[in-house]
Motif scaffolding. Structure first.
Motif, PDB file in Angstrom:
ATOM      1  N   VAL A  67      -6.186   2.427   4.092  1.00 18.29           N
ATOM      2  CA  VAL A  67      -6.394   1.886   5.430  1.00 18.29           C
ATOM      3  C   VAL A  67      -7.042   2.932   6.309  1.00 18.29           C
ATOM      4  O   VAL A  67      -8.102   2.735   6.878  1.00 18.29           O
ATOM      5  CB  VAL A  67      -5.059   1.435   6.033  1.00 18.29           C
ATOM      6  N   CYS A  68      -6.312   4.103   6.418  1.00 17.35           N
ATOM      7  CA  CYS A  68      -6.850   5.088   7.381  1.00 17.35           C
ATOM      8  C   CYS A  68      -7.527   6.265   6.720  1.00 17.35           C
ATOM      9  O   CYS A  68      -8.253   7.030   7.393  1.00 17.35           O
ATOM     10  CB  CYS A  68      -5.706   5.568   8.277  1.00 17.35           C
ATOM     11  N   GLY A  69      -7.243   6.422   5.466  1.00 18.34           N
ATOM     12  CA  GLY A  69      -7.957   7.466   4.745  1.00 18.34           C
ATOM     13  C   GLY A  69      -7.303   8.815   4.804  1.00 18.34           C
ATOM     14  O   GLY A  69      -7.827   9.784   4.266  1.00 18.34           O
ATOM     15  N   LEU A 117       0.832  -1.191   0.000  1.00 20.14           N
ATOM     16  CA  LEU A 117       0.000   0.000   0.000  1.00 20.14           C
ATOM     17  C   LEU A 117       0.875   1.254   0.000  1.00 20.14           C
ATOM     18  O   LEU A 117       0.591   2.225  -0.708  1.00 20.14           O
ATOM     19  CB  LEU A 117      -0.897   0.006   1.241  1.00 20.14           C
ATOM     20  N   ALA A 118       1.934   1.105   0.783  1.00 25.44           N
ATOM     21  CA  ALA A 118       2.774   2.309   0.868  1.00 25.44           C
ATOM     22  C   ALA A 118       3.371   2.656  -0.473  1.00 25.44           C
ATOM     23  O   ALA A 118       3.507   3.850  -0.807  1.00 25.44           O
ATOM     24  CB  ALA A 118       3.876   2.063   1.890  1.00 25.44           C
ATOM     25  N   GLU A 119       3.697   1.647  -1.186  1.00 24.98           N
ATOM     26  CA  GLU A 119       4.251   1.917  -2.506  1.00 24.98           C
ATOM     27  C   GLU A 119       3.294   2.710  -3.354  1.00 24.98           C
ATOM     28  O   GLU A 119       3.670   3.601  -4.094  1.00 24.98           O
ATOM     29  CB  GLU A 119       4.576   0.615  -3.214  1.00 24.98           C
ATOM     30  N   GLU A 120       2.041   2.303  -3.234  1.00 24.93           N
ATOM     31  CA  GLU A 120       1.070   2.959  -4.100  1.00 24.93           C
ATOM     32  C   GLU A 120       0.616   4.299  -3.567  1.00 24.93           C
ATOM     33  O   GLU A 120      -0.207   4.957  -4.171  1.00 24.93           O
ATOM     34  CB  GLU A 120      -0.145   2.050  -4.268  1.00 24.93           C
ATOM     35  N   LEU A 121       1.107   4.567  -2.397  1.00 24.96           N
ATOM     36  CA  LEU A 121       0.619   5.814  -1.828  1.00 24.96           C
ATOM     37  C   LEU A 121       1.118   7.007  -2.647  1.00 24.96           C
ATOM     38  O   LEU A 121       2.300   7.070  -2.970  1.00 24.96           O
ATOM     39  CB  LEU A 121       1.095   5.977  -0.402  1.00 24.96           C
ATOM     40  N   LYS A 122       0.206   7.840  -2.926  1.00 24.80           N
ATOM     41  CA  LYS A 122       0.593   9.069  -3.590  1.00 24.80           C
ATOM     42  C   LYS A 122       0.130  10.222  -2.735  1.00 24.80           C
ATOM     43  O   LYS A 122      -0.818  10.088  -1.966  1.00 24.80           O
ATOM     44  CB  LYS A 122      -0.089   9.160  -4.960  1.00 24.80           C
TER      45      LYS A 122
END
Lengths: 383, 1061
Positions: free
Chosen positions: B538-540, B526-531
């Motif tokens: 997860v937390c919004g 998820l972190a990778e995809e975080l932009k």
């Protein structure tokens, strides 16, 4: 679901020394074409694939072609075969798991050890599962290890062995079950003598291989083979012998041959249709004088019974008949019994020596009669 | 005949003992199959061998030594055991045949020598007894068929089935003769032939006899030359007689006889004439001969007369002398008589004088004797009186002595009784004292043993409690064992639990770890995809200050893997919980058992201490030991106490009886004393009697008495004797006197008579001398010179001479009378005549005789011939009929079919067989062929062929010889024929039950279609009672026929196994 029920192909059969290869090829081709038209979900062949335990090379080739074509015609259908009493069970049993993979279930051997069960092919249709139980021809000695022996150590009878074999299966009566079997079943309440059997069947001495038909009641449909004449058992159309697709002997001359198309709907609903087959050359019996008979020549397999009262010239008759019917099976003469024979039938009782001598001598004077009586008495006293 | 079991050993290729049970197949049709040479035909061989002693093939027969198996060593005899059943009189009888082959047996003597042992058969009858007798004949009888018939009907051997089809008629005839019992026709033919021959023989014999008679025919030489008789006779005598010639001979003969009869008559007359002449002449001759005889006798007489005349003178002189002698002797007689008489007279006189002298003396003697007698008499009477007195006295004395003796005997007896009575008394006394002693002893003992019963009861109760304790002990030991087990189980469960727990912990850790990682990874992903400014899933949040950086060294973990780990953890958790539960359970169980055990032990201890009041240890083993020791003691006590109780019971019972005993003894005592007293009394009385008797004795003993008596007797006798002597003398004297007196009187009487006689005789003498003219001297001299006999002789001679003379004279007179005046005859011419006539007569007689003889012979021959020829004619017709019948029955009539009656009958049966066979044959060949009997006419062959078979083809409608069938067709024909034959045999003699049929190969020569047809026929046949066995190696048959007998062969020989469907 819809499936075909046929049996007793007897590939490799010879009809009074006439090779039936062409006719069988023709009929098998017809069956394939019918299957192509009707597209059943399965084809069930209930035994007696070959005519002999060790079939000839042509017979094997014929069978090979048939199955290949059938399989090609029904890519999604299941082809189920069992061995009959004419086949060699172990030979038909080869490559079973491999063939099963390709939707061809050729079952040659019945369960023979304690942990084996009747081969069950489960199919599905819109109403639910359908279980096909493929039971090849069983002799009590084959399944001795499962059924055990009776108190004398002898094998069980056919009837008892079959009952034991089927009762040990858990047949789920809530779903539809079809039995494919090749035994001599009797309708409940009938005896073996009531069943018309053709010349081409092997009849056991004393009909010991008969099995009572109450066994079939567990199944929704019983696809049976062994009897060459189509018939129904227990008075229901769901338990039937489909008969041979081709006439195998003179006694089957004139019968309507065909295969059965079975439709299974929800549990309890079974519909059957007979799909007729026309042979390449029919088997017929012809009666008449030589002139009448030769007036209508044909290629069929005919058995000619000549009713001529006069003596015929032998070679002439042969030639004419052969010219008219190239596939002549046999020639018979219809003749009244010679009077001598009838006289012989009558004299079942023995004549006394005196009467025999009189018959031998013909006319005999009274003095000769006395002399004869005296002689016979002397000889009998001496003994 | 139905086979039940077959056992064979060392037979053919079967080395070991092999048994075949024919009751195993459940169908009546079975197949014997196996490789080539496995031993299939050997089974049939064995059956045939058991029944008939030969193997099944007719062409290839083997004897016992060839059959003997080489798979078995030669020390075991090869044998065949065959059990079969046969229905007789409706009952099934089981027979058993045991046949040992004729084989080679190994000699026990080490060397490889073999000796042949001959065949042995035993036959067991249904009632289990052995049949002794001709076994083969009995077997043939039981089965009803001989071997040849059996091979034709019941067993079709390999390659030989064609025999019955193709044998010649005459062989078939023999086989059928046995099967259908047509010997009677053969015998009929033989009988009629013999009769025919005898008939012919008789006819020939008659002719021969006629011929022999004809040989004795006498033909006279005077026959005219053209008479055919001689030639006929010659011909008939040489060759065999011809009836026609014989008849002509007879005719001629009769004619000849007539001629001869006339001839004979003529000759007879001639002979009669000659006889008459001859007789006359003979008479004359006879007369002449007589006359000449008379003349010769006359001459003789005259000569004799002359000689007699010469002797006459001497004869006269002799006559006179004879006369004188006779007279002299007469006179001598008288003279003798006279002298005798004179002597008598003298003697009588003398006697008289003597007697007179003796008379007085004798008188005196008589008187003396009488007085003696009287004295003797008086003496005798006195002695008699004395004797009688003494006798009386002696008798009395003897009587008394006898009485004394008897009395003494009585006394001794009485004394003995007395002593015996005394003894019994003493015994009884002793018994009584003894018994009282015993009684006292017993009572003492009773008091001693009074308490023993109570002791016994106590001990027994203790035993009970002890037993209970031992029982509890045993249960406790059991419980201990259980406890140990439970402990073990609990510890095991505990361990398992610990293991599981450890595993679970590990799994949980792993899972946690993985889970963490996964989450981390997810977060990393998820972190990778975080932009930036994109919401975190997860937390919004829109900001991501610290995105997760995955660690490189971790491999990605799939959801699946995690799930798997979770699952594993869960499962291990479950396992752990479960094992915890198990451990707990096991533990609890162990605890409960332990508690139970200790509780029960404590109870036991308590109960023991309560009752036995001693300290006992705590351990179970120790307790057990103590209990055992106590057990031993108690058992010992119990035995002693029980013994004592028994004794006590005995004594008490005896005591109960004691009073009776005492009474009994007392009575005995009293009886004994009474007896003693009576005995004493009797003794005394007897003694008194004896004393009195002793006093009365007169004589001291019997002997003196007897002596006295005898003396008196003697005296009496003496006196008696004297008396008798005296009487005798008196009597004698009297007799003498009397006799003298009588003599005297006699003499006196005779004297005068004698005197007279003397005087008379003197007178006579004188007279005689005078008459005869002889003086006393003359006649005396004559008597001295000549005896009387001489005189008589002389007289006789003279008489004879006189007679002779007389007769001679008489004869002469007679002869002269007869001659008369006839002259002497002349005989010579007469004899000559006689001879001539004699010759003539003889010749005539001779010819007559010959002619008669001839006539007689010929007429007898003629009569014989006529009679016999007539007889023969009578017989001819019967002989002709017989001959005709004979020829017709034996089939030797020319120009017709050569069938004799036997063949005809066999054809009749054969037709029936063929009818039955054709049913099957037609079926097998699909109605193509039929079997037919060859008609006897349409053959050009020689020899018998009445039983040949033909094949009728229904297609062509024509017949052809059976030899033209192919191999397979021949097999089917043979099979149908065998089936038809067995049908007929069974019909014609229902005693033969042929319930088997074996077919050895042959199916290989049939094609598929024909084979299936044949099998169909056989299957239908075996629906009945028939057991059909097929040997074949055809594969299709193995499929079709369910019951198979598999024959295998390996290095040890052949083996069989049934394979039933």
């Amino acid at each position: 679901m819809k499936f075909f029920h046929l049996s007793d192909l007897h590939i490799g059969l010879k009809l009074i020394n006439h090779d039936l290869k062409e006719d069988q090829e023709y009929i098998l081709q017809q069956i394939v074409e019918t299957a192509a038209r009707r597209q059943p979900d399965a084809v069930v062949i209930a035994g007696d694939i070959y005519d002999k335990a060790i079939p000839s090379a042509e017979a094997v080739t014929l069978f090979d072609n048939f199955i290949t074509k059938l399989s090609a015609t029904l890519p999604h259908g299941e082809i189920m075969l069992i061995s009959g009493n004419h086949d060699s069970a172990p030979r038909l049993n080869i490559f079973r798991p491999l063939l099963a993979h390709h939707h061809v279930h050729m079952v040659g051997l019945p369960p023979m050890k304690e942990d084996e069960h009747i081969t069950c092919v489960p199919l599905q249709d819109e109403y639910g599962p359908v279980n096909f139980y493929l039971l090849p021809f069983v002799k009590p000695s084959m399944i001795k290890d499962i059924t055990g022996t009776d108190e004398n150590g002898n094998n069980l009878s056919y009837d008892a062995a079959l009952h034991a074999l089927i009762e040990r299966e858990n047949i789920d009566q809530s779903i539809r079950n079809v039995l494919v079997s090749h035994q001599f079943f009797l309708s409940t309440g009938k005896t073996a003598a009531d069943i018309p059997q053709a010349d081409s069947e092997i009849i056991t001495v004393g009909n010991i291989d008969s099995v009572k038909g109450d066994l079939l009641e567990r199944f929704d449909y019983a696809a049976l083979g062994h009897i060459h004449i189509p018939m129904q058992l227990n008075g229901r159309e769901c338990y039937r012998y489909c008969g041979t697709p081709l006439a195998c002997s003179i006694s089957e001359a004139g019968q309507e041959k065909g295969i059965i198309e079975v439709e299974l709907n929800e549990k309890g609903s079974v519909k059957t249709t007979k799909l007729p087959l026309t042979p390449l050359r029919a088997v017929r019996k012809i009666t008449g004088t030589l002139a009448e008979v030769t007036a209508s020549p044909s290629d069929d397999f005919v058995s000619v019974t000549l009713t001529d009262k006069n003596d015929l010239d032998v070679f002439d008759m042969h030639d004419r008949l052969k010219a008219a019917f190239p596939n002549l099976l046999d020639i018979r003469r219809e003749q009244p019994l010679r009077p001598r024979e009838q006289a012989n039938i009558a004299t079942a009782d023995t004549l006394t020596p005196f009467e025999l001598c009189k018959a031998f001598l013909g006319t005999i004077t009274p003095e000769e009669e006395d002399l004869l009586t005296d002689l016979i008495n002397t000889v009998q006293e001496q003994h | 005949m139905k086979p039940i079991k077959l056992t064979m050993k060392a037979f053919g290729s079967y080395g070991e003992e092999t048994t075949i049970d024919f009751t195993r197949p459940n169908q009546k049709l079975f197949l014997i199959t196996g490789d080539t040479g496995a031993g299939k035909t050997t089974i049939f061989d064995a059956i045939t061998y058991a029944l008939y002693g030969k193997n099944s093939s007719l062409m290839n027969s083997k004897n016992g030594m060839e059959i003997q198996s080489q798979y078995a060593d030669f020390s075991h005899p090869p044998y065949v055991d065959f059990t079969f059943s046969e229905i007789q009189n409706g009952q099934e009888c089981i027979y058993k045949i045991h046949r040992e082959l004729h084989h080679l047996h190994k000699n026990k003597s080490g060397k490889n020598a073999y000796r042949p042992i001959s065949e042995r058969i035993t036959l067991l009858l249904p009632n289990d007894e052995e049949y002794l007798g001709d076994i083969q004949k009995k077997i043939n009888e039981i089965v009803g068929l001989t071997r040849e018939q059996f091979m034709q009907v019941a067993m079709l051997a390999q390659g030989e089935f064609m025999k019955l089809l193709r044998t010649e008629s005459k062989d078939k005839k023999v086989i059928f003769r046995q099967l259908f019992k047509t010997e009677i026709y053969q015998r009929l033919i033989d009988e009629i032939k013999t009769r025919n021959k005898t008939m012919q023989g008789e006819l020939n014999l008659i002719l021969k006899k006629c011929q022999s008679h004809i040989e004795t025919l006498i033909l006279p030489d005077t026959l005219p030359p053209e008479n055919p008789l001689p030639s006929l006779k010659a011909r008939l005598c040489q060759t065999s007689p011809n009836i026609a010639e014989m008849e002509t001979l007879l005719q001629e003969l009769n004619a000849l006889i007539e001629e001869h009869q006339n001839e004979v008559q003529n000759q007879q007359n001639h002979w009669n004439e000659l006889s008459r002449q001859r007789d006359q002449l003979n008479a004359r001759i006879a007369k002449a001969q007589e006359l000449s005889k008379t003349y010769t006798s006359l001459d003789l007489l005259l000569e004799q007369e002359k000689s007699l005349a010469a002797e006459q003178e001497t004869q006269i002189k002799n006559e006179q002398l004879a006369q004188g002698i006779i007279h002299a002797y007469e006179i001598k007689g008288i003279y003798d008589r006279l002298s005798d008489k004179e002597k008598d007279f003298q003697k009588t006189q003398e006697q008289k004088e003597e007697t007179e002298k003796l008379l007085p003396q004798q008188g005196k003697m008589v008187e003396q004797a009488q007085t003696d007698e009287q004295n003797a008499q008086a003496d005798a009477q006195k002695t008699i009186a004395a004797y009688t007195a003494i006798k009386n006295k002696v008798d009395d004395a003897l009587k008394q002595m006898l009485e004394l003796e008897t009395a003494q005997k009585e006394l001794t007896a009485a004394q003995k009784q007395f002593t015996a009575a005394q003894k019994t008394q003493a015994n009884t006394q002793k018994e009584q004292t003894e018994y009282t002693q015993k009684l006292n002893l017993w009572q003492k003992r009773v008091s001693e043993l009074g308490h023993v019963k109570a002791d016994l009861a106590k001990t027994e109760s203790r035993q009970e409690t002890l037993r209970q304790w031992t029982a509890t002990c045993t249960s406790l030991t059991q419980l201990q064992a259980q406890l140990q087990q439970a402990d073990k189980k609990a510890s095991a469960a505990r361990e398992k639990f610990l293991q599981d727990q450890a595993a679970y912990k590990q799994a949980r850790e792993e899972y946690d770890h993985a889970h963490q990682q996964y989450l981390n990874d997810q977060a990393g992903i998820l972190a990778e995809e975080l932009k930036a400014n994109a919401p975190c899933p997860v937390c919004g949040s829109l900001e991501h200050p610290h995105p997760y950086v995955p660690q490189n060294n971790n491999k990605a973990i799939e959801r699946g893997e995690l799930n798997a780990l979770e699952k594993r953890k869960n499962t291990l958790n479950d396992a752990q919980i479960q094992s915890a539960g198990n451990a707990k359970g096991a533990n609890e169980k162990a605890e409960s058992l332990r508690e139970q055990f200790t509780r029960q032990l404590k109870e036991l201890q308590k109960s023991i201490t309560d009752i036995a009041h001693i300290e006992i240890p705590d351990t179970l083993d120790a307790i057990e030991n103590i209990l055992q020791k106590w057990q031993k003691k108690i058992t010992a006590d119990i035995t002693t106490f029980s013994a004592q109780t028994a004794e006590l019971d005995q004594i008490q019972s005896a005591l109960a009886k004691s009073t009776d005993e005492l009474n009994h003894l007392q009575k005995a005592m009293e009886q004994a004393s009474a007896a003693v007293q009576t005995a004493a009394g009797s003794c005394q009385s007897i003694q008194g009697r004896i004393a009195t008797l002793r006093q009365q004795q007169t004589y001291p003993d019997s002997q003196t008495a007897q002596a006295a008596l005898s003396q008196a007797e003697q005296m009496r006798d003496k006196a008696h004797n004297v008396l008798t002597d005296a009487q005798n003398t008196t009597r004698k004297a009297q007799d003498v006197l009397q006799s003298s007196k009588t003599i005297l009187s006699e003499c006196l009487r005779k004297l005068p008579l004698l005197q007279n006689e003397v005087a008379e005789l003197q007178e006579q003498y004188k007279k005689a001398c005078l008459s005869r003219n002889l003086t006393e001297a003359a006649w005396k001299s004559l008597t001295e010179n000549y005896s009387l006999k001489e005189g008589k002789d002389i007289q006789q001679a003279c008489q004879k001479y006189n007679e002779q003379l007389k007769t001679l004279q008489g004869q002469k007179a007679a002869l002269l009378a007869t001659i008369g005046d006839q002259k002497r005859p002349d005989l010579l011419p007469l004899t000559q005549q006689q001879q001539d006539i004699d010759n003539l007569w003889k010749t005539a007689d001779h010819s007559l005789q010959t002619m008669r003889h001839l006539l007689q012979q010929n007429s007898s021959i003629a009569a014989y011939l006529t009679k016999n020829l007539a007889q023969r004619d009578a017989k001819i017709s019967a002989a002709a009929a017989l001959n005709n019948l004979c020829e017709r029955l034996s089939g030797s009539v020319k120009g017709e079919a050569n069938l004799d009656i036997e063949t005809y009958v066999q054809r009749y049966y054969l037709e029936k067989i063929l009818y039955a066979a054709n049913i099957r044959f037609r079926e097998m060949t699909g109605d193509q062929y039929e079997l037919r009997l060859a008609a006897p006419e349409d053959r050009n062959k020689k020899g018998e062929h009445g039983l040949d078979l033909n094949i009728l083809s229904t297609v062509t409608g024509q017949e052809r010889d059976i030899k033209t069938l192919s191999g397979g067709e021949s097999f089917m024909a043979a099979l149908s024929l065998a089936l038809g034959l067995s049908d007929q045999i069974q019909l014609s003699s229902s005693a033969i039950n042929l319930d088997i049929m074996f077919i050895d190969e042959g199916f290989g020569s049939l094609d598929d279609h024909s084979r299936s047809q044949a099998i169909k026929v056989l299957k239908r046949l075996s629906n009945g009672d028939k057991l059909i066995g097929i040997i074949s190696h055809v594969t299709e048959l193995k499929q079709e026929i369910d019951n198979q007998l598999i024959v295998r062969k390996d290095n040890n020989g052949s083996h069989v196994a049934w394979q039933i469907s």
